[in-house]
Design a protein around this motif. Sequence first.
Motif, mmCIF file in Angstrom:
data_model
loop_
_atom_site.group_PDB
_atom_site.id
_atom_site.type_symbol
_atom_site.label_atom_id
_atom_site.label_comp_id
_atom_site.label_asym_id
_atom_site.label_seq_id
_atom_site.Cartn_x
_atom_site.Cartn_y
_atom_site.Cartn_z
ATOM 1 N N LYS A 49 38.231 32.344 30.777
ATOM 2 C CA LYS A 49 36.936 32.694 30.803
ATOM 3 C C LYS A 49 36.508 33.290 32.109
ATOM 4 C CE LYS A 49 33.847 28.761 31.891
ATOM 5 N NZ LYS A 49 32.865 28.073 31.576
ATOM 6 N N GLN A 50 37.329 32.487 33.251
ATOM 7 C CA GLN A 50 37.126 32.782 34.727
ATOM 8 C C GLN A 50 37.914 33.780 35.213
ATOM 9 O OE1 GLN A 50 34.552 31.270 36.759
ATOM 10 N NE2 GLN A 50 34.951 33.379 37.572
ATOM 11 N N ILE A 51 38.999 33.882 34.758
ATOM 12 C CA ILE A 51 40.044 35.006 35.018
ATOM 13 C C ILE A 51 39.671 36.332 34.667
ATOM 14 C CG2 ILE A 51 42.569 35.758 34.662
ATOM 15 C CD1 ILE A 51 43.434 32.722 35.015
ATOM 16 N N VAL A 52 39.317 36.370 33.464
ATOM 17 C CA VAL A 52 38.898 37.587 32.857
ATOM 18 C C VAL A 52 37.445 38.284 33.276
ATOM 19 C CG1 VAL A 52 40.273 37.506 30.693
ATOM 20 C CG2 VAL A 52 37.966 36.780 30.498
ATOM 21 N N SER A 53 36.784 37.374 33.549
ATOM 22 C CA SER A 53 35.325 37.460 34.523
ATOM 23 C C SER A 53 35.681 38.182 35.664
ATOM 24 C CB SER A 53 34.562 36.404 34.440
ATOM 25 O OG SER A 53 33.288 36.636 35.121
ATOM 26 N N SER A 181 45.991 34.585 38.256
ATOM 27 C CA SER A 181 45.055 33.617 39.037
ATOM 28 C C SER A 181 44.853 34.105 40.537
ATOM 29 C CB SER A 181 45.477 32.254 38.835
ATOM 30 O OG SER A 181 46.744 31.840 39.628
ATOM 31 N N SER A 182 45.678 34.912 40.885
ATOM 32 C CA SER A 182 45.445 35.426 42.280
ATOM 33 C C SER A 182 44.544 36.497 42.565
ATOM 34 C CB SER A 182 47.141 35.893 42.828
ATOM 35 O OG SER A 182 47.314 37.128 42.233
ATOM 36 N N ASP A 183 44.068 36.624 43.733
ATOM 37 C CA ASP A 183 43.127 37.452 43.929
ATOM 38 C C ASP A 183 43.837 39.083 43.986
ATOM 39 O OD1 ASP A 183 40.357 38.466 45.106
ATOM 40 O OD2 ASP A 183 41.457 39.126 46.872
ATOM 41 N N THR A 184 45.157 38.897 44.630
ATOM 42 C CA THR A 184 45.997 40.291 44.659
ATOM 43 C C THR A 184 46.168 40.597 43.082
ATOM 44 O OG1 THR A 184 46.891 39.440 46.532
ATOM 45 C CG2 THR A 184 47.939 41.397 45.174
ATOM 46 N N GLY A 185 46.404 39.679 42.122
ATOM 47 C CA GLY A 185 46.799 40.118 40.953
ATOM 48 C C GLY A 185 45.535 40.670 39.915
#
Length: 199
Positions: A49-53, A181-185
């Motif tokens: 939920k956090q990653i896709v948000s 999970s990375s900001d870059t990704g």
Amino acid sequence: MKNTFRFLGAAVLVSILSFTTPDSKKRIVIDAGHGGQDIGATHGFYSEKQIVSNIAKQIASQNRNTEIEIILTRDDDEFSSLQERTEKINKLQPDLVISLHVNKNTKEEANGIEAYVCEQNEKFEASKTHAEELISVLSDNKLRSRGVKTAPMYLLKNAKSPAVLLELGFLSNANDRSYLSSDTGQKEIARKILDYLAL
């Protein structure tokens, strides 16, 4: 002569306004899956939920194209049922719905990005075309393509617009998890989706 110039001026104004009204924009709904008590897939401290948000918010914040309107089904950690999401989407009548998700598998070697569409959707052919093109744009040496599949998922089946569900990778796979999970990704995925929408 003055009347002619007035007429031409009015015609030009009408023409300009016709290209600057909201109706001339490409309206895209980005649905960040899950939310609230519905966490989705997890691995350690990471949650679907956090990653896709995060990715959905990146799509909205990176958008600089005045011809594209990005609408999020949620912009915080809130829960809404699939029926509520679908009803909201259908009221908006978007040109495309992209529902973002993250996968998980008991086999840690399972990896890659895949798309789902629904054969019962009235815009199935358009959905399938969008899905194939999105997979082509998003897959690379970081996220391998697992192709496009069909499934009677509620949102895909009941959306009245072309709709694609993207499983962006596997939290259970170390390489996918590191990238997702990375900001870059997250920024790269958002940029690639926006680049596709601008085509």
